[in-house]
Design a protein around this motif. Structure first.
Motif, PDB file in Angstrom:
ATOM      1  N   VAL A  86      10.842  30.742 -12.804  1.00  0.00           N
ATOM      2  CA  VAL A  86      11.773  29.873 -13.530  1.00  0.00           C
ATOM      3  C   VAL A  86      13.127  29.829 -12.826  1.00  0.00           C
ATOM      4  N   THR A  87      13.235  30.526 -11.691  1.00  0.00           N
ATOM      5  CA  THR A  87      14.430  30.408 -10.828  1.00  0.00           C
ATOM      6  C   THR A  87      13.964  30.078  -9.410  1.00  0.00           C
ATOM      7  N   PRO A  88      13.310  28.941  -9.246  1.00  0.00           N
ATOM      8  CA  PRO A  88      12.724  28.613  -7.948  1.00  0.00           C
ATOM      9  C   PRO A  88      13.749  28.396  -6.845  1.00  0.00           C
ATOM     10  N   TRP A  89      15.008  28.134  -7.212  1.00  0.00           N
ATOM     11  CA  TRP A  89      16.050  27.981  -6.195  1.00  0.00           C
ATOM     12  C   TRP A  89      16.318  29.300  -5.468  1.00  0.00           C
ATOM     13  N   TYR A  90      15.963  30.410  -6.108  1.00  0.00           N
ATOM     14  CA  TYR A  90      16.112  31.734  -5.489  1.00  0.00           C
ATOM     15  C   TYR A  90      14.763  32.286  -5.035  1.00  0.00           C
ATOM     16  N   ASP A  91      13.752  32.090  -5.870  1.00  0.00           N
ATOM     17  CA  ASP A  91      12.437  32.662  -5.601  1.00  0.00           C
ATOM     18  C   ASP A  91      11.651  31.821  -4.600  1.00  0.00           C
ATOM     19  N   THR A  92      11.976  31.982  -3.340  1.00  0.00           N
ATOM     20  CA  THR A  92      11.231  31.338  -2.263  1.00  0.00           C
ATOM     21  C   THR A  92       9.872  32.016  -2.121  1.00  0.00           C
ATOM     22  N   PRO A  93       8.935  31.408  -1.382  1.00  0.00           N
ATOM     23  CA  PRO A  93       7.653  32.082  -1.159  1.00  0.00           C
ATOM     24  C   PRO A  93       7.818  33.484  -0.592  1.00  0.00           C
ATOM     25  N   ALA A  94       8.769  33.670   0.315  1.00  0.00           N
ATOM     26  CA  ALA A  94       8.981  35.004   0.900  1.00  0.00           C
ATOM     27  C   ALA A  94       9.446  36.004  -0.144  1.00  0.00           C
ATOM     28  N   VAL A  95      10.333  35.559  -1.037  1.00  0.00           N
ATOM     29  CA  VAL A  95      10.812  36.434  -2.105  1.00  0.00           C
ATOM     30  C   VAL A  95       9.666  36.771  -3.057  1.00  0.00           C
ATOM     31  N   MET A  96       8.854  35.780  -3.371  1.00  0.00           N
ATOM     32  CA  MET A  96       7.725  36.012  -4.272  1.00  0.00           C
ATOM     33  C   MET A  96       6.692  36.946  -3.631  1.00  0.00           C
ATOM     34  N   GLN A  97       6.514  36.804  -2.334  1.00  0.00           N
ATOM     35  CA  GLN A  97       5.572  37.681  -1.636  1.00  0.00           C
ATOM     36  C   GLN A  97       6.051  39.133  -1.671  1.00  0.00           C
ATOM     37  N   ALA A  98       7.352  39.319  -1.443  1.00  0.00           N
ATOM     38  CA  ALA A  98       7.918  40.668  -1.499  1.00  0.00           C
ATOM     39  C   ALA A  98       7.827  41.236  -2.911  1.00  0.00           C
ATOM     40  N   PHE A  99       8.030  40.372  -3.890  1.00  0.00           N
ATOM     41  CA  PHE A  99       7.938  40.784  -5.295  1.00  0.00           C
ATOM     42  C   PHE A  99       6.511  41.242  -5.613  1.00  0.00           C
ATOM     43  N   LYS A 100       5.544  40.475  -5.180  1.00  0.00           N
ATOM     44  CA  LYS A 100       4.142  40.825  -5.417  1.00  0.00           C
ATOM     45  C   LYS A 100       3.798  42.163  -4.763  1.00  0.00           C
ATOM     46  N   LYS A 101       4.283  42.356  -3.545  1.00  0.00           N
ATOM     47  CA  LYS A 101       4.021  43.607  -2.835  1.00  0.00           C
ATOM     48  C   LYS A 101       4.701  44.791  -3.517  1.00  0.00           C
TER      49      LYS A 101
END
Length: 207
Positions: free
Chosen positions: A109-124
């Motif tokens: 819900v904050t896609p302006w911050y949550d880039t794919p790279a950020v989401m990948q790091a979050f998942k890891k």
């Protein structure tokens, strides 16, 4: 708002008749069994979308066709309900990690911050290896419209809100293989999530 297709030690019977359908953001349960009744009475389905996952791969509505899925709406910098929701969703992931008929979608819900790279790091960071659990990002307007008008993520309170109103909800939405909503659960409560897992087992019997 929780319904079960299991009663004590009884075996699951006709999951499609025991789990309700939800056709409106009021989440009024509709119990239908005849195919013609379902086709005529349940007109709402998850609408098309195109978003990027944590691996920068495009994911669209074709991924959920013929598959049960659970949707959540989170953001990686959330310090309140999101960490608990992700931890609870891990229980769902573990229950169905070897079943590609069940998928999990966590929309930022904050896609302006949550880039794919950020989401990948979050998942890891949560040690999530489930290939059927995608963390999605994209245009805010698309995600917010999808959340409010397709998934009814904020129920009727949020249905008419626009993308300028911040979206924050603890709800997990269960969707069947025909893209119809079958349940809403509090993603911060272990009891609700256990009910979600039981309801997924019910729906799996219809595939």
């Amino acid at each position: 708002m929780l319904w079960s297709c299991q009663s004590g030690a009884e075996k699951t019977v006709e999951a499609s008749t025991m789990l309700p359908y939800y056709n409106e953001p009021t989440f009024t349960p509709l119990f239908l069994s005849a195919p013609e009744e379902i086709e005529a009475g349940i007109t709402h389905k998850i609408s098309p979308f195109k978003l990027l996952n944590q691996d920068s791969l495009l994911l669209d509505q074709h991924w959920i066709e013929g598959k049960i899925h659970v949707a959540s709406f989170i953001f990686t910098t959330c310090g309140s309900i999101c960490p608990t929701m992700v931890q609870q969703m891990q229980s769902v992931s573990k229950a169905f990690e070897k079943d590609d008929r069940v998928g999990l979608l966590s929309f930022s819900v904050t896609p302006w911050y949550d880039t794919p790279a950020v989401m990948q790091a979050f998942k890891k960071s949560y040690e999530i290896s489930d290939p059927n659990w995608h963390f999605l990002t994209g245009k805010q307007s698309e995600i917010y419209q999808l959340a409010r008008q397709a998934y009814f993520a904020e129920e009727d309170i949020g249905y008419s809100r626009d993308s300028t109103d911040f979206l924050h909800t603890e709800h997990l939405i269960l969707v069947d293989a025909d893209k119809r909503i079958r349940g809403i659960y509090n993603g911060t409560l272990a009891l609700d999530v256990q009910q979600l897992i039981a309801d997924i087992h019910c729906l799996r019997k219809t595939l």
